[in-house]
Design a protein around this motif. Structure first.
Motif, PDB file in Angstrom:
ATOM      1  N   LEU A 277       0.815  -1.217   0.000  1.00 39.19           N
ATOM      2  CA  LEU A 277       0.000   0.000   0.000  1.00 39.19           C
ATOM      3  C   LEU A 277       0.850   1.269   0.000  1.00 39.19           C
ATOM      4  CD1 LEU A 277      -2.757   1.359   0.122  1.00 39.19           C
ATOM      5  CD2 LEU A 277      -2.697   1.100   2.623  1.00 39.19           C
ATOM      6  N   ALA A 278       1.833   1.350   0.884  1.00 39.16           N
ATOM      7  CA  ALA A 278       2.637   2.575   0.975  1.00 39.16           C
ATOM      8  C   ALA A 278       3.404   2.816  -0.315  1.00 39.16           C
ATOM      9  CB  ALA A 278       3.610   2.472   2.149  1.00 39.16           C
ATOM     10  N   LEU A 279       3.954   1.750  -0.890  1.00 37.36           N
ATOM     11  CA  LEU A 279       4.731   1.900  -2.119  1.00 37.36           C
ATOM     12  C   LEU A 279       3.843   2.329  -3.276  1.00 37.36           C
ATOM     13  CD1 LEU A 279       7.322   1.601  -3.770  1.00 37.36           C
ATOM     14  CD2 LEU A 279       6.802  -0.852  -3.983  1.00 37.36           C
ATOM     15  N   LYS A 280       2.712   1.655  -3.453  1.00 35.70           N
ATOM     16  CA  LYS A 280       1.833   2.005  -4.564  1.00 35.70           C
ATOM     17  C   LYS A 280       1.292   3.432  -4.408  1.00 35.70           C
ATOM     18  CE  LYS A 280       0.189  -2.497  -6.274  1.00 35.70           C
ATOM     19  NZ  LYS A 280       0.644  -2.346  -7.669  1.00 35.70           N
TER      20      LYS A 280
ATOM     21  N   ARG B 230       3.389  10.345  -7.088  1.00 39.09           N
ATOM     22  CA  ARG B 230       4.493  10.872  -7.893  1.00 39.09           C
ATOM     23  C   ARG B 230       4.115  10.920  -9.367  1.00 39.09           C
ATOM     24  NH1 ARG B 230       7.877  13.650  -9.890  1.00 39.09           N
ATOM     25  NH2 ARG B 230      10.036  13.060 -10.302  1.00 39.09           N
ATOM     26  N   LEU B 231       3.384   9.892  -9.845  1.00 34.52           N
ATOM     27  CA  LEU B 231       2.945   9.900 -11.246  1.00 34.52           C
ATOM     28  C   LEU B 231       2.049  11.100 -11.514  1.00 34.52           C
ATOM     29  CD1 LEU B 231       2.164   6.120 -11.967  1.00 34.52           C
ATOM     30  CD2 LEU B 231       3.898   7.544 -13.073  1.00 34.52           C
ATOM     31  N   GLY B 232       1.214  11.470 -10.542  1.00 36.38           N
ATOM     32  CA  GLY B 232       0.336  12.621 -10.714  1.00 36.38           C
ATOM     33  C   GLY B 232       1.095  13.910 -10.912  1.00 36.38           C
ATOM     34  N   GLU B 233       2.306  13.981 -10.417  1.00 38.89           N
ATOM     35  CA  GLU B 233       3.146  15.164 -10.611  1.00 38.89           C
ATOM     36  C   GLU B 233       3.815  15.178 -11.971  1.00 38.89           C
ATOM     37  OE1 GLU B 233       5.925  14.925  -7.451  1.00 38.89           O
ATOM     38  OE2 GLU B 233       4.417  15.099  -5.855  1.00 38.89           O
ATOM     39  N   VAL B 234       3.923  13.992 -12.578  1.00 37.65           N
ATOM     40  CA  VAL B 234       4.665  13.847 -13.839  1.00 37.65           C
ATOM     41  C   VAL B 234       3.745  13.864 -15.051  1.00 37.65           C
ATOM     42  CG1 VAL B 234       6.058  12.226 -15.193  1.00 37.65           C
ATOM     43  CG2 VAL B 234       6.574  12.612 -12.775  1.00 37.65           C
ATOM     44  N   SER B 235       2.572  13.229 -14.929  1.00 43.27           N
ATOM     45  CA  SER B 235       1.708  13.017 -16.090  1.00 43.27           C
ATOM     46  C   SER B 235       0.251  13.032 -15.668  1.00 43.27           C
ATOM     47  CB  SER B 235       2.051  11.671 -16.750  1.00 43.27           C
ATOM     48  OG  SER B 235       1.093  11.310 -17.712  1.00 43.27           O
ATOM     49  N   GLN B 236      -0.612  13.432 -16.584  1.00 43.70           N
ATOM     50  CA  GLN B 236      -2.056  13.366 -16.374  1.00 43.70           C
ATOM     51  C   GLN B 236      -2.684  12.203 -17.126  1.00 43.70           C
ATOM     52  OE1 GLN B 236      -3.792  15.352 -14.132  1.00 43.70           O
ATOM     53  NE2 GLN B 236      -1.632  15.735 -13.612  1.00 43.70           N
ATOM     54  N   ALA B 237      -1.856  11.270 -17.627  1.00 42.18           N
ATOM     55  CA  ALA B 237      -2.361  10.120 -18.381  1.00 42.18           C
ATOM     56  C   ALA B 237      -3.122   9.172 -17.459  1.00 42.18           C
ATOM     57  CB  ALA B 237      -1.198   9.386 -19.041  1.00 42.18           C
ATOM     58  N   PRO B 238      -4.071   8.420 -18.009  1.00 42.76           N
ATOM     59  CA  PRO B 238      -4.742   7.390 -17.214  1.00 42.76           C
ATOM     60  C   PRO B 238      -3.717   6.395 -16.658  1.00 42.76           C
ATOM     61  CG  PRO B 238      -5.902   7.735 -19.284  1.00 42.76           C
ATOM     62  CD  PRO B 238      -4.609   8.478 -19.385  1.00 42.76           C
TER      63      PRO B 238
ATOM     64  N   LEU C  94      -6.674   3.092  -3.516  1.00 40.63           N
ATOM     65  CA  LEU C  94      -5.492   3.588  -4.223  1.00 40.63           C
ATOM     66  C   LEU C  94      -5.845   4.800  -5.085  1.00 40.63           C
ATOM     67  CD1 LEU C  94      -3.852   0.205  -5.300  1.00 40.63           C
ATOM     68  CD2 LEU C  94      -2.960   1.829  -3.615  1.00 40.63           C
ATOM     69  N   ALA C  95      -7.006   4.742  -5.738  1.00 38.46           N
ATOM     70  CA  ALA C  95      -7.410   5.853  -6.609  1.00 38.46           C
ATOM     71  C   ALA C  95      -7.546   7.150  -5.792  1.00 38.46           C
ATOM     72  CB  ALA C  95      -8.724   5.520  -7.309  1.00 38.46           C
ATOM     73  N   ILE C  96      -8.183   7.057  -4.637  1.00 39.21           N
ATOM     74  CA  ILE C  96      -8.352   8.245  -3.797  1.00 39.21           C
ATOM     75  C   ILE C  96      -7.000   8.718  -3.266  1.00 39.21           C
ATOM     76  CG2 ILE C  96      -9.344   9.068  -1.629  1.00 39.21           C
ATOM     77  CD1 ILE C  96     -11.701   7.108  -2.198  1.00 39.21           C
ATOM     78  N   ALA C  97      -6.166   7.766  -2.845  1.00 38.17           N
ATOM     79  CA  ALA C  97      -4.859   8.123  -2.294  1.00 38.17           C
ATOM     80  C   ALA C  97      -3.957   8.776  -3.336  1.00 38.17           C
ATOM     81  CB  ALA C  97      -4.186   6.876  -1.731  1.00 38.17           C
ATOM     82  N   SER C  98      -4.238   8.481  -4.622  1.00 38.86           N
ATOM     83  CA  SER C  98      -3.388   9.039  -5.682  1.00 38.86           C
ATOM     84  C   SER C  98      -3.542  10.560  -5.809  1.00 38.86           C
ATOM     85  CB  SER C  98      -3.734   8.391  -7.022  1.00 38.86           C
ATOM     86  OG  SER C  98      -4.967   8.891  -7.520  1.00 38.86           O
TER      87      SER C  98
END
Length: 562
Positions: free
Chosen positions: A73-76, A82-90, A103-107
């Motif tokens: 959980l912590a890693l994902k 971090r991906l949200g900072e790099v890209s807005q792709a699905p 996970l979706a909410i935590a993202s």
């Protein structure tokens, strides 16, 4: 451009699929050894359209990203943020034991996150379940569907609950297979061959563990042991040792099997022993389904075969049934009318045991009862010629008991054919402590001449297949003690997720609930292992007259309908 983050078993599987589909790929992993290993494998694929890097920022231009880091959980959560900072792709997460909505909410951007659920790392034509959440945007859901189609995968509906039940059933079976190997009951290849051919599985259990990743399997077993307290999930010591030594399966090039850069594996060298007792003529004792099937196989393979039954009516009925079976084989194009005629010409009915006196091999296929088999072997010991091989087709009884009754134990082997014998390739070949080398190699060569694949088994209840299969079936029945278990959904999850030809409940119906219960009882009586204990609910069904497909009353049958 397709982005992949995490190049373990799952990430590399998606990389290969995306490469085959012609995608440009950027794949990220923070472990430089993993990048080097995957890069070496890509050379064999001539994959010049793939960029491997340890820099997450390289995913900024991706149109869709597959997140395949370990199921923690912590890693994902950290990776998704971090991906949200790099890209807005699905982003499609491959989480198996974690909540996709969580996970979706935590993202921090839940509308762009969806799940991909599968139970085995996907290969060409494999199955995968799209798992959007209530927060997933239509654009992201569409991206999931498009990617599945482009990668040549088959979308299926499994569900989180049935997927977890299927995983628990299969992981316990895989763990038991490791313990079976570690105990020295059979070799790696014999275990894999037996379960693959005996149960129609796409992989043997040890090969499947290598495909899943031994570390992944170990982590899943540890989680299930912690959640349930069930000792069957405690990882086998051999599995733990392999993980601790870094031998994690196909992804590291070594696990239970060894793998080359393209993921290929080599099997043990075939047994190449001189044949001490060649077999030309055969006798089959019995007139039931198994006896008829074996006689059909031996006659079709060119062996003059006498079928010995308890009466002329039974012998004639058995030959008529074999003729009908061969007629169906002609209709299906599996044999020719000429081959059918030749096979029938090699078959001779008999009712007197003296008919076996000149045979090179005598195969006993009578009732699965030692009180029936032992007196028969006592007579065979005096009737059969001195150099004849005597074989019992028992599936779970003691071969040694039959051998001792014969008075010539060196001549006796177990030859467990699988039903229907004309169609299934596996023969479990059993040698006792007294079986001579020439009798064993003669039986082995004879089975190979029939087009069968043999595996060597100890004289131990259940041999390989039944010993590993029936605890799995019993555990499936045990699920019914829990409210909400869906029989059909569990079967579907095992079929769609793990590629089994049928789920455990449909398989029990096919075997026959009474037959399955009898085998469970024999295994438990002889092995006294908790996992072999007969399922009480199965006993209750049999007591109520539910026998499965044969009488239209079982787990998946009702009123004669599937």
């Amino acid at each position: 451009m397709t982005g992949i983050i995490g190049l373990g078993t799952v990430g590399e599987a998606f990389l290969r699929l995306a490469h085959q589909a012609g995608h440009r790929i950027v794949a990220v992993d923070t472990d430089l050894d993993v990048l080097a290993r995957v890069g070496n494998r890509l050379k064999a694929l001539a994959a010049d359209s793939v960029v491997l890097t340890d820099d997450l920022a390289a995913l900024k231009d991706a149109t869709v990203i597959i997140e395949a880091v370990p199921d923690e959980l912590a890693l994902k959560t950290a990776v998704l943020r971090r991906l949200g900072e790099v890209s807005q792709a699905p982003v499609l997460t491959t989480a198996s034991a974690l909540s996709v909505p969580h996970l979706a909410i935590a993202s921090g951007r839940p509308e762009t996150v969806a799940g991909l659920r599968f139970l085995v790392p996907p290969g060409p034509g494999g199955t995968v379940e799209p798992a959007p959440t209530a927060l997933t945007s239509p654009a992201t859901a569409s991206a999931v569907d498009s990617l599945i189609a482009e990668l040549g995968l088959t979308p299926v509906e499994i569900g989180a609950g049935p997927a977890e039940d299927a995983t628990a059933l299969v992981m316990a079976y895989l763990n038991r297979s490791v313990a079976f190997l570690e105990a020295g009951h059979a070799t790696r290849d014999d275990i894999d061959t037996a379960m693959r051919l005996g149960c129609g599985l796409p992989y043997g259990p040890l090969r499947l563990l290598d495909t899943l990743g031994l570390d992944t399997a170990h982590a899943t077993l540890t989680r299930l042991r912690r959640q349930t307290g069930d000792p069957s999930f405690a990882p086998a010591p051999l599995l733990t040792r392999l993980v601790d030594s870094g031998r994690l399966g196909r992804k590291t090039g070594e696990g239970f099997h060894a793998y080359d850069d393209e993921g290929g594996t080599s099997s043990e060298a075939p047994r190449d022993s001189p044949v001490g007792r060649p077999v030309r003529t055969v006798a089959v004792l019995g007139s039931g389904v198994m006896a008829r099937g074996i006689a059909e196989v031996t006659a079709t393979a060119g062996h003059p075969t006498v079928l010995v039954a308890r009466g002329r009516d039974k012998a004639d009925a058995a030959l008529a049934a074999i003729a009908d079976s061969l007629t169906r084989a002609v209709r299906r194009g599996r044999t020719t009318p000429e081959q059918k005629a030749a096979a029938l010409a090699r078959l001779t009915p008999a009712t007197d045991l003296q008919a076996v006196a000149d045979r090179d091999l005598v195969i006993e296929a009578v009732a699965e009862d030692l009180d029936v088999k032992r007196p028969l072997f006592a007579r065979l010991g005096t009737v059969a010629k001195a150099d004849a091989i005597l074989a019992t087709t028992t599936s779970s009884l003691s071969v040694t008991a039959c051998a001792q009754a014969s008075g010539r134990a060196a001549d006796v082997v177990g030859m467990h054919f699988f039903n229907p014998a004309p169609a299934l390739r596996l023969v479990e070949l059993v040698r006792t402590d007294a079986t001579s080398d020439d009798a064993f190699t003669g039986a082995d060569a004879f089975a190979a001449g029939l087009g069968k694949s043999t595996v060597t088994c100890p004289d131990r209840a259940g041999f390989i297949v039944n010993c590993l299969l029936f605890p799995y079936l019993g555990a499936a029945v045990g699920l019914l003690r829990r409210p909400g278990t869906d029989i059909e959904a569990t079967d579907n999850a095992v079929q769609q997720g793990y590629g089994h030809p049928m789920g455990p409940f449909a398989l029990l119906d096919t075997i026959g609930l009474d037959v399955a219960l009898a085998i469970q009882r024999r295994l438990y009586d002889q092995l006294a292992q908790p996992e072999q204990k007969p399922a009480p609910l199965l006993a209750d069904l049999v007591a109520a007259g539910a026998l499965g497909r044969k009488n239209g009353r079982g787990f998946r049958t009702a009123g004669g309908r599937r």
